[in-house]
Scaffold this motif. Structure first.
Motif, mmCIF file in Angstrom:
data_model
loop_
_atom_site.group_PDB
_atom_site.id
_atom_site.type_symbol
_atom_site.label_atom_id
_atom_site.label_comp_id
_atom_site.label_asym_id
_atom_site.label_seq_id
_atom_site.Cartn_x
_atom_site.Cartn_y
_atom_site.Cartn_z
ATOM 1 N N LYS A 39 0.829 -1.198 0.000
ATOM 2 C CA LYS A 39 0.000 0.000 0.000
ATOM 3 C C LYS A 39 0.867 1.252 0.000
ATOM 4 C CE LYS A 39 -3.922 2.083 2.412
ATOM 5 N NZ LYS A 39 -4.874 1.943 3.547
ATOM 6 N N GLN A 40 1.940 1.222 0.779
ATOM 7 C CA GLN A 40 2.850 2.360 0.808
ATOM 8 C C GLN A 40 3.479 2.602 -0.562
ATOM 9 O OE1 GLN A 40 6.048 1.970 3.615
ATOM 10 N NE2 GLN A 40 6.861 4.008 3.245
ATOM 11 N N GLY A 41 3.856 1.505 -1.206
ATOM 12 C CA GLY A 41 4.427 1.635 -2.543
ATOM 13 C C GLY A 41 3.436 2.251 -3.519
ATOM 14 N N GLN A 42 2.148 1.809 -3.432
ATOM 15 C CA GLN A 42 1.133 2.356 -4.321
ATOM 16 C C GLN A 42 0.878 3.826 -4.009
ATOM 17 O OE1 GLN A 42 -0.320 0.755 -6.960
ATOM 18 N NE2 GLN A 42 -1.116 2.799 -7.404
ATOM 19 N N LEU A 43 0.886 4.176 -2.713
ATOM 20 C CA LEU A 43 0.697 5.578 -2.332
ATOM 21 C C LEU A 43 1.830 6.449 -2.868
ATOM 22 C CD1 LEU A 43 -0.552 5.261 1.367
ATOM 23 C CD2 LEU A 43 -1.877 5.977 -0.626
ATOM 24 N N GLU A 44 3.039 5.923 -2.837
ATOM 25 C CA GLU A 44 4.166 6.688 -3.363
ATOM 26 C C GLU A 44 4.039 6.887 -4.875
ATOM 27 O OE1 GLU A 44 7.571 4.493 -2.159
ATOM 28 O OE2 GLU A 44 7.530 5.200 -0.070
ATOM 29 N N VAL A 45 3.563 5.845 -5.559
ATOM 30 C CA VAL A 45 3.342 5.969 -7.001
ATOM 31 C C VAL A 45 2.248 6.996 -7.280
ATOM 32 C CG1 VAL A 45 2.547 4.759 -9.064
ATOM 33 C CG2 VAL A 45 4.141 3.636 -7.510
ATOM 34 N N ASP A 46 1.144 6.914 -6.500
ATOM 35 C CA ASP A 46 0.034 7.854 -6.685
ATOM 36 C C ASP A 46 0.478 9.283 -6.366
ATOM 37 O OD1 ASP A 46 -1.520 5.696 -7.339
ATOM 38 O OD2 ASP A 46 -2.476 5.532 -5.380
ATOM 39 N N SER B 268 3.493 10.500 -6.601
ATOM 40 C CA SER B 268 4.364 10.969 -7.678
ATOM 41 C C SER B 268 3.540 11.408 -8.887
ATOM 42 C CB SER B 268 5.339 9.855 -8.079
ATOM 43 O OG SER B 268 6.157 10.269 -9.156
ATOM 44 N N ALA B 269 2.523 10.607 -9.233
ATOM 45 C CA ALA B 269 1.661 10.954 -10.365
ATOM 46 C C ALA B 269 0.893 12.241 -10.075
ATOM 47 C CB ALA B 269 0.692 9.806 -10.655
ATOM 48 N N LEU B 270 0.408 12.374 -8.818
ATOM 49 C CA LEU B 270 -0.318 13.586 -8.441
ATOM 50 C C LEU B 270 0.576 14.817 -8.518
ATOM 51 C CD1 LEU B 270 -2.807 15.018 -7.301
ATOM 52 C CD2 LEU B 270 -2.026 14.404 -5.009
ATOM 53 N N ASN B 271 1.807 14.698 -8.046
ATOM 54 C CA ASN B 271 2.739 15.826 -8.112
ATOM 55 C C ASN B 271 3.032 16.215 -9.553
ATOM 56 O OD1 ASN B 271 3.013 16.120 -5.330
ATOM 57 N ND2 ASN B 271 4.682 14.649 -5.197
ATOM 58 N N THR B 272 3.167 15.206 -10.422
ATOM 59 C CA THR B 272 3.406 15.495 -11.843
ATOM 60 C C THR B 272 2.226 16.247 -12.441
ATOM 61 O OG1 THR B 272 4.805 13.524 -12.080
ATOM 62 C CG2 THR B 272 3.878 14.479 -14.091
ATOM 63 N N GLN B 273 1.014 15.748 -12.172
ATOM 64 C CA GLN B 273 -0.179 16.411 -12.692
ATOM 65 C C GLN B 273 -0.350 17.806 -12.095
ATOM 66 O OE1 GLN B 273 -3.378 13.699 -11.863
ATOM 67 N NE2 GLN B 273 -2.728 12.205 -13.377
ATOM 68 N N LEU B 274 -0.036 17.927 -10.801
ATOM 69 C CA LEU B 274 -0.166 19.229 -10.153
ATOM 70 C C LEU B 274 0.813 20.233 -10.748
ATOM 71 C CD1 LEU B 274 -1.381 20.996 -7.935
ATOM 72 C CD2 LEU B 274 0.318 20.065 -6.354
ATOM 73 N N ASN B 275 2.039 19.815 -11.013
ATOM 74 C CA ASN B 275 3.023 20.707 -11.623
ATOM 75 C C ASN B 275 2.581 21.142 -13.024
ATOM 76 O OD1 ASN B 275 4.755 20.647 -9.409
ATOM 77 N ND2 ASN B 275 5.859 18.850 -10.153
ATOM 78 N N GLN B 276 2.003 20.209 -13.772
ATOM 79 C CA GLN B 276 1.485 20.560 -15.094
ATOM 80 C C GLN B 276 0.354 21.578 -14.989
ATOM 81 O OE1 GLN B 276 0.392 16.778 -16.806
ATOM 82 N NE2 GLN B 276 2.506 16.224 -17.313
ATOM 83 N N LEU B 277 -0.538 21.349 -14.003
ATOM 84 C CA LEU B 277 -1.651 22.283 -13.795
ATOM 85 C C LEU B 277 -1.139 23.658 -13.407
ATOM 86 C CD1 LEU B 277 -4.652 22.942 -13.477
ATOM 87 C CD2 LEU B 277 -4.535 22.007 -11.153
#
Length: 254
Positions: A93-100, A102-111
């Motif tokens: 679960k921790q690994g999935q949260l870290e992946v999520d 990272s994806a959220l930070n990428t999308q947030l930076n794009q936004l």
């Protein structure tokens, strides 16, 4: 008792072979010896029975303790297995949260990049409102705080885009003179302005270098003023004739 009689008979039989000792004394001696032996035997039997009971009780306690130890060991192994499974699940679960994350930070930076690019093209009132909400470039803000700011900005943009609004400000004309005008915004992509004496009129529109104001003497100032008065509920609604320029068309004019 029967054993005593048999033993006594054996003693009497053996005493008959003695020729020198007093038969009565010898018999009493033998009886006393036998009684002592019987007493010792009874004491041994009693002691053994007591020991046996104690040993049986100890064995019972040992069996119960062994059963408890087996159950404890079983529970420990079961708990260890469950803990291992939970630990594995938590790691996954921790690994999935870290992946999520990272994806959220990428999308947030794009936004954030998109909002920053859009901000310079906003109408001045909306641009000012965005500045009051917060600075997305502030490195002290965490991802959640930046996301909240971005959502507020998008909310204000949607609200401004879906209504007609009136604002006032000074606009500098081509001669460098500041003219105080009222502005009629149709969403966030089109605006018209007129001075109080109707002598200055023009349009506003977004461009790559930012929001632009352009004076237009051919624009009917009365129409713009009437539209503003209607929005301010100072006049009854009526048809307006105002030019609408798209961003592409306005860029081609320049």
């Amino acid at each position: 008792m029967q054993r005593f009689i048999k033993s006594l008979g054996a003693v009497i039989l053996l005493s008959s072979f003695s020729s020198t000792a007093d038969p009565v004394s010898e018999l009493e001696s033998l009886v006393n010896q036998w009684l002592q032996i019987e007493q010792q035997t009874n004491e041994l039997e009693t002691h053994w029975l007591e020991k046996k009971a104690t040993m049986e009780q100890t064995l019972t306690l040992l069996d119960a303790e062994q059963t408890q130890l087996k159950q404890f060991n079983h529970n420990r192994q079961k708990n260890s297995s469950e803990l291992a499974e939970k630990r594995t699940a938590l790691i996954q679960k921790q690994g999935q949260l870290e992946v999520d994350e990272s994806a959220l930070n990428t999308q947030l930076n794009q936004l954030i990049q998109q909002l920053r690019s859009l901000q310079v093209q906003l109408p001045p009132p909306l641009f000012t409102s965005w500045q009051e909400i917060g600075d997305l470039t502030d490195e002290n803000l965490d991802a959640n705080e930046k996301l909240q700011i971005a959502l507020k900005m998008l909310g204000q943009l949607a609200d401004f885009q879906n209504r007609i609004s009136i604002h006032e400000m000074a606009i500098t004309n081509n001669q460098g003179k500041e003219i105080w005008v009222k502005q009629l915004y149709l969403g966030a992509a089109q605006a018209w302005f007129v001075s109080n004496d109707l002598s200055y009129t023009g349009i506003g529109f977004p461009a790559e270098l930012g929001w632009q104001w352009q004076f237009d003497s051919e624009l009917d100032g009365e129409q713009v003023a009437h539209g503003i008065a209607v929005q301010e509920k100072k006049q009854a609604a009526n048809w307006l004739t105002l030019p609408v320029f798209s961003y592409a068309a306005k860029e081609s004019i320049q």
